[in-house]
Design a protein around this motif. Structure first.
Motif, PDB file in Angstrom:
ATOM      1  N   SER A 163      41.364  16.648  66.830  1.00 32.90           N
ATOM      2  CA  SER A 163      42.522  17.338  66.235  1.00 32.90           C
ATOM      3  C   SER A 163      42.692  16.521  64.830  1.00 32.90           C
ATOM      4  O   SER A 163      43.253  16.578  63.927  1.00 32.90           O
ATOM      5  N   ASN A 164      42.444  15.061  64.916  1.00 32.76           N
ATOM      6  CA  ASN A 164      42.469  14.228  63.596  1.00 32.76           C
ATOM      7  C   ASN A 164      42.453  14.819  61.979  1.00 32.76           C
ATOM      8  O   ASN A 164      40.438  14.489  61.948  1.00 32.76           O
ATOM      9  N   PRO A 165      42.583  14.915  60.991  1.00 35.37           N
ATOM     10  CA  PRO A 165      42.635  15.403  60.077  1.00 35.37           C
ATOM     11  C   PRO A 165      41.148  14.085  59.006  1.00 35.37           C
ATOM     12  O   PRO A 165      40.567  14.407  58.672  1.00 35.37           O
ATOM     13  N   ILE A 166      42.009  13.138  59.131  1.00 33.73           N
ATOM     14  CA  ILE A 166      41.700  11.676  58.893  1.00 33.73           C
ATOM     15  C   ILE A 166      40.069  11.366  58.985  1.00 33.73           C
ATOM     16  O   ILE A 166      39.421  10.984  58.070  1.00 33.73           O
ATOM     17  N   LEU A 167      39.499  11.884  60.127  1.00 33.57           N
ATOM     18  CA  LEU A 167      38.022  11.919  61.168  1.00 33.57           C
ATOM     19  C   LEU A 167      37.294  12.839  60.186  1.00 33.57           C
ATOM     20  O   LEU A 167      36.476  12.241  60.343  1.00 33.57           O
ATOM     21  N   TYR A 168      37.689  13.661  60.235  1.00 30.44           N
ATOM     22  CA  TYR A 168      37.183  14.146  59.112  1.00 30.44           C
ATOM     23  C   TYR A 168      36.635  14.065  57.749  1.00 30.44           C
ATOM     24  O   TYR A 168      36.111  14.668  56.551  1.00 30.44           O
ATOM     25  N   ILE A 169      37.833  13.933  57.074  1.00 23.04           N
ATOM     26  CA  ILE A 169      38.003  13.325  55.898  1.00 23.04           C
ATOM     27  C   ILE A 169      36.505  11.733  55.796  1.00 23.04           C
ATOM     28  O   ILE A 169      36.340  11.267  54.903  1.00 23.04           O
ATOM     29  N   ILE A 170      37.181  11.199  57.180  1.00 26.38           N
ATOM     30  CA  ILE A 170      35.736   9.753  56.417  1.00 26.38           C
ATOM     31  C   ILE A 170      34.728  10.224  56.741  1.00 26.38           C
ATOM     32  O   ILE A 170      33.338  10.221  56.486  1.00 26.38           O
ATOM     33  N   LEU A 171      34.140  11.125  58.359  1.00 23.69           N
ATOM     34  CA  LEU A 171      33.291  11.969  58.129  1.00 23.69           C
ATOM     35  C   LEU A 171      32.357  12.471  56.731  1.00 23.69           C
ATOM     36  O   LEU A 171      30.710  12.140  56.856  1.00 23.69           O
ATOM     37  N   GLY A 172      32.845  13.511  56.077  1.00 27.03           N
ATOM     38  CA  GLY A 172      32.581  13.561  55.453  1.00 27.03           C
ATOM     39  C   GLY A 172      32.133  12.837  53.736  1.00 27.03           C
ATOM     40  O   GLY A 172      31.187  13.211  53.416  1.00 27.03           O
ATOM     41  N   GLY A 173      33.297  12.392  53.532  1.00 26.28           N
ATOM     42  CA  GLY A 173      32.369  10.784  53.325  1.00 26.28           C
ATOM     43  C   GLY A 173      31.329  10.550  53.056  1.00 26.28           C
ATOM     44  O   GLY A 173      30.894   9.945  51.704  1.00 26.28           O
ATOM     45  N   ALA A 174      31.072   9.775  54.731  1.00 30.91           N
ATOM     46  CA  ALA A 174      29.715   8.829  54.723  1.00 30.91           C
ATOM     47  C   ALA A 174      28.930  10.283  54.780  1.00 30.91           C
ATOM     48  O   ALA A 174      27.919   9.499  54.441  1.00 30.91           O
ATOM     49  N   PHE A 175      28.359  10.817  54.852  1.00 32.07           N
ATOM     50  CA  PHE A 175      27.972  12.186  55.265  1.00 32.07           C
ATOM     51  C   PHE A 175      27.590  12.821  53.791  1.00 32.07           C
ATOM     52  O   PHE A 175      26.375  12.732  53.783  1.00 32.07           O
ATOM     53  N   GLY A 176      28.833  12.524  52.782  1.00 31.22           N
ATOM     54  CA  GLY A 176      28.045  13.070  51.514  1.00 31.22           C
ATOM     55  C   GLY A 176      27.214  11.816  51.231  1.00 31.22           C
ATOM     56  O   GLY A 176      26.363  11.984  50.006  1.00 31.22           O
ATOM     57  N   TYR A 177      27.868  10.182  51.308  1.00 30.28           N
ATOM     58  CA  TYR A 177      27.399   9.148  50.460  1.00 30.28           C
ATOM     59  C   TYR A 177      25.850   9.212  51.252  1.00 30.28           C
ATOM     60  O   TYR A 177      25.337   8.831  50.668  1.00 30.28           O
ATOM     61  N   LEU A 178      25.489   9.592  52.589  1.00 36.01           N
ATOM     62  CA  LEU A 178      24.144   9.477  52.834  1.00 36.01           C
ATOM     63  C   LEU A 178      23.467  10.770  52.190  1.00 36.01           C
ATOM     64  O   LEU A 178      21.897  10.033  52.344  1.00 36.01           O
ATOM     65  N   TRP A 179      23.970  11.673  52.249  1.00 27.99           N
ATOM     66  CA  TRP A 179      23.188  12.577  51.276  1.00 27.99           C
ATOM     67  C   TRP A 179      22.564  12.276  50.009  1.00 27.99           C
ATOM     68  O   TRP A 179      21.459  12.691  49.511  1.00 27.99           O
ATOM     69  N   LEU A 180      23.523  11.503  49.832  1.00 24.88           N
ATOM     70  CA  LEU A 180      23.299  11.289  47.820  1.00 24.88           C
ATOM     71  C   LEU A 180      22.119   9.883  48.169  1.00 24.88           C
ATOM     72  O   LEU A 180      20.944   9.909  46.838  1.00 24.88           O
TER      73      LEU A 180
END
Length: 202
Positions: A163-180
């Protein structure tokens, strides 16, 4: 010219801070209309990126956005002017409430209680509006609709870690980088394939 822009930044964000109830997310739709639609200081897509960065950083969301916009337009002077414009209204209102109003007075006064109860539904609407506009600007459709919904539900559960929002911010950034990286690799392969085809034709 610099002074005029700084004054415009201060008055714009002062107006936003003075007439918005409900905190940072309730201010987003008003900030967007002021800096994107009315003044055209930044593009809508840039505002969406700025919103994501401001939300990820420590501090007050509205102040983070104000500082970023002010810095882009007029550097340090613009950032200070925009930040002061955002902070001063809340500071002045809270100071006045602390001096003249007490929790018991608000609770026992029917007029004040009715005013605050009437404000609550408007605050909910102000929070929902930027969520919808941000979703449209981000290009969220039926295929990607479940991603923000799932994240919101997981955060809402209140369970440890997930339930920690920071976790999803990090995951979102990581997946965004991988997609790029994947997107760039695909483009390079297509360009290489096209180059070989052109050489073959020659």
């Amino acid at each position: 010219m610099t002074e005029n822009i700084c004054l415009k930044l201060f008055t714009s964000f002062f107006k936003i801070g003075a007439f918005t109830f409900g905190g940072g997310w309730a201010m987003i739709s008003i900030i967007e209309k002021e800096i994107v639609d009315k003044n055209g200081w930044i593009e809508r897509e840039e505002f969406l990126d700025l919103l994501a960065v401001a939300q990820s950083l420590p501090g007050i969301l509205a102040v983070n956005i104000a500082v970023a916009v002010g810095d882009k337009l007029k550097g340090m002077k613009g950032a200070v002017a925009a930040a002061l414009g955002t902070i001063l209204p809340s500071f002045m209102i809270i100071l006045a409430i602390a001096i003249f109003l007490t929790p018991d007075l608000i609770k026992n006064n029917e007029t004040l209680s009715a005013i605050f109860k009437g404000i609550r539904p408007a605050v909910v609407a102000l929070i929902i509006a930027p969520v919808i506009s941000s979703a449209k600007s981000a290009g969220i459709g039926w295929k990607t609709f479940m991603i923000p919904v799932s994240v919101a539900v997981l955060i809402w559960t209140g369970l440890p870690y997930i339930s920690n929002p920071i976790l999803y911010i990090i995951l979102g950034g990581a997946f965004g980088y991988l997609w790029l990286r994947h997107h760039r690799a695909t483009l390079r392969n297509l360009e290489e394939k096209q180059r070989k085809e052109d050489e073959t034709e020659l």
